[in-house]
Design a protein around this motif. Structure first.
Motif, PDB file in Angstrom:
ATOM      1  N   PHE A  98       0.827  -1.212   0.000  1.00  0.00           N
ATOM      2  CA  PHE A  98       0.000   0.000   0.000  1.00  0.00           C
ATOM      3  C   PHE A  98       0.858   1.257   0.000  1.00  0.00           C
ATOM      4  O   PHE A  98       0.473   2.285  -0.567  1.00  0.00           O
ATOM      5  CB  PHE A  98      -0.920   0.008   1.223  1.00  0.00           C
ATOM      6  CG  PHE A  98      -2.125  -0.865   1.082  1.00  0.00           C
ATOM      7  CD1 PHE A  98      -3.009  -0.704   0.023  1.00  0.00           C
ATOM      8  CD2 PHE A  98      -2.396  -1.860   2.021  1.00  0.00           C
ATOM      9  CE1 PHE A  98      -4.118  -1.520  -0.112  1.00  0.00           C
ATOM     10  CE2 PHE A  98      -3.506  -2.675   1.896  1.00  0.00           C
ATOM     11  CZ  PHE A  98      -4.367  -2.508   0.826  1.00  0.00           C
ATOM     12  N   SER A  99       2.020   1.189   0.628  1.00  0.00           N
ATOM     13  CA  SER A  99       2.889   2.358   0.705  1.00  0.00           C
ATOM     14  C   SER A  99       3.598   2.642  -0.614  1.00  0.00           C
ATOM     15  O   SER A  99       3.684   3.797  -1.046  1.00  0.00           O
ATOM     16  CB  SER A  99       3.923   2.167   1.817  1.00  0.00           C
ATOM     17  OG  SER A  99       4.855   3.228   1.852  1.00  0.00           O
ATOM     18  N   ARG A 100       4.099   1.583  -1.259  1.00  0.00           N
ATOM     19  CA  ARG A 100       4.923   1.780  -2.455  1.00  0.00           C
ATOM     20  C   ARG A 100       4.144   1.612  -3.757  1.00  0.00           C
ATOM     21  O   ARG A 100       4.495   2.213  -4.770  1.00  0.00           O
ATOM     22  CB  ARG A 100       6.095   0.790  -2.441  1.00  0.00           C
ATOM     23  CG  ARG A 100       7.070   0.996  -1.286  1.00  0.00           C
ATOM     24  CD  ARG A 100       7.765   2.353  -1.407  1.00  0.00           C
ATOM     25  NE  ARG A 100       8.869   2.487  -0.458  1.00  0.00           N
ATOM     26  CZ  ARG A 100       8.830   3.236   0.634  1.00  0.00           C
ATOM     27  NH1 ARG A 100       7.722   3.915   0.906  1.00  0.00           N
ATOM     28  NH2 ARG A 100       9.875   3.325   1.443  1.00  0.00           N
ATOM     29  N   TYR A 101       3.105   0.775  -3.737  1.00  0.00           N
ATOM     30  CA  TYR A 101       2.355   0.499  -4.964  1.00  0.00           C
ATOM     31  C   TYR A 101       0.864   0.651  -4.700  1.00  0.00           C
ATOM     32  O   TYR A 101       0.071  -0.236  -5.017  1.00  0.00           O
ATOM     33  CB  TYR A 101       2.666  -0.912  -5.475  1.00  0.00           C
ATOM     34  CG  TYR A 101       4.138  -1.251  -5.474  1.00  0.00           C
ATOM     35  CD1 TYR A 101       4.985  -0.743  -6.449  1.00  0.00           C
ATOM     36  CD2 TYR A 101       4.687  -2.063  -4.481  1.00  0.00           C
ATOM     37  CE1 TYR A 101       6.346  -1.044  -6.454  1.00  0.00           C
ATOM     38  CE2 TYR A 101       6.043  -2.372  -4.477  1.00  0.00           C
ATOM     39  CZ  TYR A 101       6.858  -1.853  -5.459  1.00  0.00           C
ATOM     40  OH  TYR A 101       8.204  -2.160  -5.443  1.00  0.00           O
ATOM     41  N   GLY A 106      -5.141  -1.317  -5.353  1.00  0.00           N
ATOM     42  CA  GLY A 106      -6.475  -0.840  -4.991  1.00  0.00           C
ATOM     43  C   GLY A 106      -6.527   0.536  -4.387  1.00  0.00           C
ATOM     44  O   GLY A 106      -7.604   1.098  -4.214  1.00  0.00           O
ATOM     45  N   GLY A 107      -5.372   1.089  -4.011  1.00  0.00           N
ATOM     46  CA  GLY A 107      -5.327   2.448  -3.503  1.00  0.00           C
ATOM     47  C   GLY A 107      -6.055   2.629  -2.183  1.00  0.00           C
ATOM     48  O   GLY A 107      -6.187   1.700  -1.376  1.00  0.00           O
ATOM     49  N   TRP A 113     -11.208   0.053   3.151  1.00  0.00           N
ATOM     50  CA  TRP A 113     -12.088  -1.095   3.404  1.00  0.00           C
ATOM     51  C   TRP A 113     -11.460  -2.012   4.444  1.00  0.00           C
ATOM     52  O   TRP A 113     -12.155  -2.520   5.334  1.00  0.00           O
ATOM     53  CB  TRP A 113     -12.321  -1.876   2.114  1.00  0.00           C
ATOM     54  CG  TRP A 113     -13.005  -3.187   2.359  1.00  0.00           C
ATOM     55  CD1 TRP A 113     -14.332  -3.412   2.552  1.00  0.00           C
ATOM     56  CD2 TRP A 113     -12.364  -4.461   2.486  1.00  0.00           C
ATOM     57  NE1 TRP A 113     -14.558  -4.753   2.791  1.00  0.00           N
ATOM     58  CE2 TRP A 113     -13.382  -5.413   2.758  1.00  0.00           C
ATOM     59  CE3 TRP A 113     -11.040  -4.886   2.402  1.00  0.00           C
ATOM     60  CZ2 TRP A 113     -13.100  -6.762   2.930  1.00  0.00           C
ATOM     61  CZ3 TRP A 113     -10.760  -6.232   2.578  1.00  0.00           C
ATOM     62  CH2 TRP A 113     -11.785  -7.156   2.841  1.00  0.00           C
ATOM     63  N   LEU A 114     -10.155  -2.207   4.332  1.00  0.00           N
ATOM     64  CA  LEU A 114      -9.471  -3.045   5.314  1.00  0.00           C
ATOM     65  C   LEU A 114      -9.571  -2.440   6.710  1.00  0.00           C
ATOM     66  O   LEU A 114      -9.823  -3.142   7.693  1.00  0.00           O
ATOM     67  CB  LEU A 114      -8.009  -3.225   4.912  1.00  0.00           C
ATOM     68  CG  LEU A 114      -7.172  -4.202   5.738  1.00  0.00           C
ATOM     69  CD1 LEU A 114      -7.728  -5.620   5.600  1.00  0.00           C
ATOM     70  CD2 LEU A 114      -5.722  -4.167   5.284  1.00  0.00           C
ATOM     71  N   LEU A 115      -9.389  -1.127   6.796  1.00  0.00           N
ATOM     72  CA  LEU A 115      -9.495  -0.465   8.093  1.00  0.00           C
ATOM     73  C   LEU A 115     -10.924  -0.525   8.632  1.00  0.00           C
ATOM     74  O   LEU A 115     -11.127  -0.647   9.848  1.00  0.00           O
ATOM     75  CB  LEU A 115      -9.050   0.990   7.982  1.00  0.00           C
ATOM     76  CG  LEU A 115      -9.149   1.829   9.259  1.00  0.00           C
ATOM     77  CD1 LEU A 115      -8.201   1.289  10.327  1.00  0.00           C
ATOM     78  CD2 LEU A 115      -8.832   3.291   8.973  1.00  0.00           C
ATOM     79  N   ASN A 153      -6.451  -8.138  13.996  1.00  0.00           N
ATOM     80  CA  ASN A 153      -5.025  -7.831  14.059  1.00  0.00           C
ATOM     81  C   ASN A 153      -4.438  -7.462  12.698  1.00  0.00           C
ATOM     82  O   ASN A 153      -3.552  -6.612  12.614  1.00  0.00           O
ATOM     83  CB  ASN A 153      -4.243  -9.012  14.647  1.00  0.00           C
ATOM     84  CG  ASN A 153      -3.872  -8.783  16.099  1.00  0.00           C
ATOM     85  OD1 ASN A 153      -3.951  -7.678  16.610  1.00  0.00           O
ATOM     86  ND2 ASN A 153      -3.468  -9.832  16.780  1.00  0.00           N
ATOM     87  N   LEU A 154      -4.916  -8.108  11.641  1.00  0.00           N
ATOM     88  CA  LEU A 154      -4.357  -7.838  10.316  1.00  0.00           C
ATOM     89  C   LEU A 154      -4.616  -6.401   9.852  1.00  0.00           C
ATOM     90  O   LEU A 154      -3.683  -5.751   9.343  1.00  0.00           O
ATOM     91  CB  LEU A 154      -4.895  -8.846   9.300  1.00  0.00           C
ATOM     92  CG  LEU A 154      -4.277  -8.780   7.906  1.00  0.00           C
ATOM     93  CD1 LEU A 154      -2.765  -8.941   7.981  1.00  0.00           C
ATOM     94  CD2 LEU A 154      -4.870  -9.871   7.008  1.00  0.00           C
ATOM     95  N   PRO A 155      -5.823  -5.861   9.997  1.00  0.00           N
ATOM     96  CA  PRO A 155      -6.001  -4.434   9.636  1.00  0.00           C
ATOM     97  C   PRO A 155      -5.118  -3.509  10.464  1.00  0.00           C
ATOM     98  O   PRO A 155      -4.577  -2.529   9.940  1.00  0.00           O
ATOM     99  CB  PRO A 155      -7.489  -4.185   9.920  1.00  0.00           C
ATOM    100  CG  PRO A 155      -8.129  -5.521   9.840  1.00  0.00           C
ATOM    101  CD  PRO A 155      -7.112  -6.489  10.351  1.00  0.00           C
ATOM    102  N   LEU A 156      -4.953  -3.816  11.749  1.00  0.00           N
ATOM    103  CA  LEU A 156      -4.105  -2.987  12.606  1.00  0.00           C
ATOM    104  C   LEU A 156      -2.664  -2.983  12.114  1.00  0.00           C
ATOM    105  O   LEU A 156      -2.047  -1.912  11.940  1.00  0.00           O
ATOM    106  CB  LEU A 156      -4.170  -3.502  14.045  1.00  0.00           C
ATOM    107  CG  LEU A 156      -3.186  -2.869  15.034  1.00  0.00           C
ATOM    108  CD1 LEU A 156      -3.603  -1.442  15.345  1.00  0.00           C
ATOM    109  CD2 LEU A 156      -3.100  -3.695  16.314  1.00  0.00           C
TER     110      LEU A 156
END
Length: 279
Positions: A98-101, A106-107, A113-115, A153-156
């Motif tokens: 998410f940071s680099r690409y 999905g931007g 959505w994950l958050l 935990n994964l979204p965090l």
């Protein structure tokens, strides 16, 4: 001289306030230990005593020697450690992507959505999860709870690691590419050492969240696997509450996260302040 006196007075007042606050913050911990060391019959006396008149270690003996109580702590260690490893591994990869690409994966829409999965109450998905995990025979298993804990935990870990990676300039990696590094070598030798404090801080947070989780464990766990959070409610009987055992359990299960936080406190502070000096 008057200014120096005022400065000294303000400093003394500040130290006094910090002392009062420290005592206020530490009192619940002291009272937990105080209750755990009392016989059950001495806990509900009025007025309450500020210290045990006679030390009773039977509650700690029960926590450490009772097979179900001690086994629940081991179950919690297995589940919290397992889900932390998976969530940090997957969350770090997702955070880097998410940071680099960002646009390629999905931007902001996908990352938000994950958050958003952390925004709804866990009780909203407990019943569906109960049936789904039952179909796959994952109820009352370590693997089932490890996978289930990834939902929070994964979204965090993904969002925290994305933020940490954002604070590492991409020019560092570009310089590594110019020196002949492969993308993996650039990540391992350039990016990872810089983001390591943030990774440690994220790992500690993920572990503590999994260690203290109750709702999922209470619904999915059973007789074979029972984290310590599911054992504490069983100490509330129909005619009495076993406060000494509850408090002894609280004292014992507080030790692992406390030792971990003390051992990695420097890295946690560095991780939480990563990039602040750039502002």
């Amino acid at each position: 001289m008057a200014a120096a006196d005022r400065t000294s007075a303000v400093s003394l007042l500040g130290k006094g306030f910090l002392l009062v606050y420290a005592l206020f913050a530490a009192f619940p911990i002291y009272w937990t230990l105080n209750t755990a060391l009392k016989p059950l019959g001495s806990i509900n006396t009025f007025p309450p005593t500020l210290y045990p008149e006679s030390l009773d270690l039977s509650s700690f003996t029960w926590v450490l020697m009772n097979s179900r109580a001690a086994g629940s702590i081991i179950d919690s260690l297995i589940i919290a450690s397992g889900t932390t490893v998976l969530s940090v591994l997957l969350g770090s990869l997702a955070g880097y992507a998410f940071s680099r690409y960002g646009d390629a994966v999905g931007g902001e829409d996908v990352s938000f959505w994950l958050l958003s999965t952390r925004m709804f109450p866990p009780i909203a998905i407990v019943l569906p999860m109960f049936f789904v995990f039952g179909w796959f025979n994952l109820q009352d298993t370590h693997l089932g709870l490890i996978i289930l804990y990834l939902t929070f935990n994964l979204p965090l870990t993904t969002w925290l690691m994305r933020d940490f990676f954002d604070k590492i300039p991409y020019s560092f990696e570009e310089a590594a590419y110019v020196d002949g590094y492969s993308p993996f070598a650039a990540f391992r030798k350039v990016v990872f050492p810089l983001v390591r404090p943030g990774l440690i801080a994220t790992t500690m947070l993920a572990w503590v969240f999994a260690w203290n989780e109750f709702i999922f464990a209470f619904i999915i766990a059973g007789n074979d696997v029972a984290p310590y959070t599911t054992i504490i409610p069983t100490l509330v009987l129909s005619n009495q509450i076993l406060w000494n055992r509850i408090m002894a359990m609280a004292v014992v299960v507080t030790i692992p996260p406390t030792l971990i936080l003390i051992a990695f406190r420097r890295h946690i502070v560095e991780g939480m302040t990563l990039g602040v000096t750039e502002l």
